[in-house]
Design an enzyme around this catalytic site. Structure first.
Site, short mmCIF file in Angstrom:
data_model
loop_
_atom_site.label_atom_id
_atom_site.label_comp_id
_atom_site.label_asym_id
_atom_site.label_seq_id
_atom_site.Cartn_x
_atom_site.Cartn_y
_atom_site.Cartn_z
N ASP A 117 36.08 38.59 23.27
CA ASP A 117 36.99 38.33 24.38
C ASP A 117 37.82 37.08 24.11
OD1 ASP A 117 38.07 38.41 27.15
OD2 ASP A 117 36.97 36.53 27.26
N LYS B 284 32.11 38.48 30.08
CA LYS B 284 31.53 37.13 30.08
C LYS B 284 30.38 37.01 31.08
CE LYS B 284 35.80 35.74 30.19
NZ LYS B 284 37.16 35.26 30.02
N1 URA Z 1 40.60 35.56 33.16
C1 URA Z 1 39.89 36.06 32.14
O1 URA Z 1 38.78 35.61 31.89
N2 URA Z 1 40.41 37.04 31.41
C2 URA Z 1 41.62 37.58 31.64
O2 URA Z 1 42.01 38.49 30.93
C3 URA Z 1 42.37 37.06 32.70
C4 URA Z 1 41.83 36.04 33.45
#
Ligand code: URA
Ligand code: CA
Length: 434
Positions: A161, A187
């Site tokens: 990510d 996450k």
């Molecule tokens: N916050 C995140 O963690 N990811 C995104 O893609 C957008 C906002």
């Protein structure tokens, strides 16, 4: 399997298989797939979208790209709360002690603030000695005994990510619902949550500018949760003006203490009760949100919540004097009045700009390296819908530098929209998506 074929397939609007999504995430994370191919796929996803199954697969592929926190040694259902980001958002500091004092484990990973939004860790460092650095077994032990601990985000959660987000940021592919939803959920899941309550902010100060966009994002995250076996609830709430009155670290800590003692701003308490009651239900401690709300209110009236807050701060090395006596919290040298220059109703308080004014006072970071000033910030005395006369105090600036304070006063006046007619009402809570 070839990356070329995966890009081509999505370009044609077809559905990607689980294997194809895993192949992409794994090989992009380890550097085998170059940025240009990943960019092309992201753009194809942006235009042709992903369905629920693909979005859930992408989420789990990102979860599996790195470390997954093993919190199985914590007893009970671990419910995490996540906000998509706002200004003056003090909910974690209030919710943690309230929910924890009901015996529900709160194991929170928090970040530092950047730009116009504040970070929970910075706020907690208002207490001298408070630290988030602790060995994992101490963290787990604290959650088991106190029911509340806050740790720092470790670097190895969902590395896919991290890499993809950085790429999306420079390829105009951030604002796709599937990509945002999977990014946030990956996450939370990697951080060990059994169930998740999301606060999806909507309004000028938020990522999602319209309720429709926020519902779509909330719905997508609830669907991911359903697919991957993590009960998820999304609350869509207003971020068209800052939450509560205080914006700034020690000022928000004081606001949290006041709220835990039943004398905080109404909007902050209401949002905490809405988010918290859903956490309590997901944790299996109440039959419905009405019962959960009553239980949460009781933690305030009985003094259990503030006692829990003290216990938690103390367990992580913080000096708790400021909780008993908020005059012991860091204080700014100058408290400057901001007075209305015209008469009328407050129609708008530009949230993001107020966040930036607070940042420039020193309450936030312009860059990762900036050192923040815990004492400074803004207290908003008038909120949307309030009537003000010329010369009324609408806010206070807490500054350690007179020049910066003067600039902040100007900044606040520029971002209060005062008009003769009252604004149309905007709800604090738009919707709860289950
Ligand atoms: N916050 C995140 O963690 N990811 C995104 O893609 C957008 C906002
Ligand atoms: Ca606030």
């Amino acid at each position: 399997m070839r990356m070329y074929d995966i890009i081509h397939k999505k370009r044609q609007g077809e559905e990607l298989s689980t294997e194809e999504i895993n192949f992409f995430v794994e090989n992009y994370t380890n550097g085998t797939i170059p940025d240009y191919q990943a960019s092309a796929l992201l753009m194809a996803i942006f235009f042709n979208k992903m369905n629920k199954r693909e979005t859930a697969d992408l989420t789990m592929a990102m979860v599996n790209s790195g470390e997954i926190l093993d919190l199985s040694a914590i007893e009970g259902i671990k419910v995490d709360k996540h906000s998509t980001g706002g200004v003056g958002d003090t909910t974690t500091l209030v919710l943690g002690p309230m929910v924890g004092s009901l015996g529900i484990p709160v194991a929170k990973m928090s970040g530092r603030g950047l730009g116009h939004t504040g970070g929970t860790l910075d706020k907690l460092e208002t207490f001298k000695g408070f630290t988030i650095e602790m060995p994992k077994d101490k963290f787990i032990n604290n959650v088991n005994t106190i029911k509340l601990a806050v740790g720092g985000q470790t670097g190895d959660l969902a590395p896919a990510d991290k890499k993809l987000y950085a790429l999306r940021d420079v390829t105009a592919t951030v604002d796709n619902t599937s990509l945002i939803a999977s990014s946030i959920m990956s996450k939370k899941i990697a951080a060990g949550a059994d169930a998740i309550v999301l606060d999806v902010k909507v309004g000028e100060g938020a990522f999602m500018k319209t309720p429709e966009n926020a519902y779509e994002l909330g719905g997508a995250m609830v669907e991911i949760g359903k697919h991957v076996g993590r009960n998820t609830i999304a609350v869509v709430s207003d971020m068209d003006q800052p939450l509560g009155k205080a914006v700034g670290n020690a000022l928000e800590v004081e606001e949290a203490i006041n709220t835990l003692q039943g004398k905080g701003p109404k909007d902050l308490l209401e949002l905490c009760l809405t988010l918290g009651s859903n956490m309590v239900v997901l944790a299996g401690k109440a039959k419905d949100t009405d019962e959960a709300r009553e239980m949460l209110m009781e933690t305030i009236t009985s003094g259990k919540a503030i006692k829990k807050f003290k216990e938690f701060i103390s367990a992580q090395g913080g000096n708790t004097e400021g909780i008993d006596d908020t005059s012991k919290l860091p204080k700014a040298k100058y408290i400057m009045e901001v007075r209305a220059e015209e008469e009328g109703y407050v129609n708008k308080i530009h949230a993001e700009e107020i966040g930036i004014v607070a940042m420039e006072l020193g309450a936030g970071r312009a860059t990762k390296e900036s050192v923040i000033d815990l004492a400074v910030g803004i207290v908003l005395e008038k909120k949307r819908g309030d009537f003000v006369k010329k010369g009324d105090i609408i806010a206070y600036v807490h500054a350690n530098d007179e020049k910066k304070g003067e600039k902040a006063i100007r900044g606040i006046l520029n971002n209060y929209v005062i008009k003769a007619e009252a604004p149309k009402e905007i709800p604090l809570i738009y919707n709860v998506i289950r």
